[in-house]
Write an enzyme that holds these catalytic residues in place. Structure first.
Site, short mmCIF file in Angstrom:
data_model
loop_
_atom_site.label_atom_id
_atom_site.label_comp_id
_atom_site.label_asym_id
_atom_site.label_seq_id
_atom_site.Cartn_x
_atom_site.Cartn_y
_atom_site.Cartn_z
CB SER A 201 -0.93 0.01 1.22
OG SER A 201 -1.82 -1.07 1.17
CD GLU A 273 1.05 1.30 4.68
OE1 GLU A 273 1.36 0.12 4.88
OE2 GLU A 273 -0.13 1.67 4.52
#
Length: 280
Positions: A201, A273
């Site tokens: 992600s 992230e």
């Protein structure tokens, strides 16, 4: 550095060292501090994007610190141990609690540092103790639940190198543990996580958005968008893949494009992230 990251991207490091144990690590860290040498800690390289220009200073790759030991319902793993190997060791001992992170690329140290999370569970839920080397020498941290948040840990603001972690697990039925491992791996495969080099992600989810970040990006038609050898995955809009020969700059441009599109359309600011590492 491309051979040491899951993206298979990255320039040259000035110095790369692989300590064999914590004594080696302590010496390296101390000498780097004395020389005011920038120091980067590398686990499995699964959540980072290394610059095409590489990394200045010293890179310490933790792969040599990979011991895993089980005692009763506790499992202690050194920071360089692969998370999947750690889960496998727990399973072999009939211990449950880490199944959710099975087949996720990454090391124990990296997973603790970022409080890795998937399928609704976080590492901090089963983490009891962390060993580290700080500016004052070796230390121990005993987990307090309030210190951790969504993909946040106290180590993100500490001048410390994680050397080992201890997990408090529970006895489980072998058949149920095996089924949970198989399910976790199958779901990652079905989502395309292993089809191409990537870092998983790209952006964190945010409940305030009302839907997962991947769905926001998909709604803006970003699936399949390319820049050089990098592509926003056609199977998941919150994953950027290296289709072959991608540069770090290619990936960063796609990240920035996604951020700009979401801000313009929804007024939301995405939180990355993936960590950008090296000289940018």
């Amino acid at each position: 550095m491309k051979m040491y990251t899951s993206f298979r991207i990255g320039g040259i490091a000035d110095i790369l060292a692989e300590p064999a144990d914590t004594r080696d690590l302590a010496v390296l860290a101390e000498e780097a501090r004395k020389a005011a040498l920038p120091m980067t800690i590398l686990g499995e390289g699964a959540n980072i994007l290394v610059s095409d220009k590489g990394i200045r200073g010293l890179v310490i790759r933790m792969a040599g610190l990979s011991g895993i030991h089980v005692r009763n319902s506790s499992l202690r793993a050194e920071a360089g141990a692969k998370m999947t190997d750690t889960v496998t060791s727990a399973s072999a001992a009939g211990l449950s609690g880490l199944e959710f992170i099975y087949a996720m690329p990454g090391s124990v140290g990296g997973s603790v540092w970022m409080n890795a999370r998937c399928f609704g569970h976080s590492i901090s839920e089963v983490l009891s103790r962390v060993e580290y080397i700080g500016s004052e020498g070796p230390g121990e941290y005993h987990v307090r639940a309030g210190d951790f948040g969504y993909k946040k840990s106290p180590f993100q603001s500490m001048d410390a190198v994680i050397t080992a972690a201890e997990f408090s697990l529970a006895e489980g039925r072998p058949d149920e543990i095996r089924a949970a491992l198989e399910k976790a791996k199958r779901e990652r495969e079905e989502k395309g996580h292993f089809l191409h080099p990537s870092a998983g992600s790209v952006f964190k989810n945010n409940r305030g958005f009302g839907k997962p970040t991947g769905k926001l990006l998909e709604s803006l038609g970003l699936k399949g968008v390319r820049k050089g050898g990098a592509q926003i995955a056609p199977f998941h809009a919150n994953i950027i893949i290296n289709t072959g020969g991608a540069s770090a700059s290619d990936v960063r441009e796609l990240m920035e494009l996604a951020e700009e599109k979401v801000l313009a359309a929804y007024g939301f600011v995405l939180e990355r992230e993936i960590l950008l590492v090296g000289e940018w």
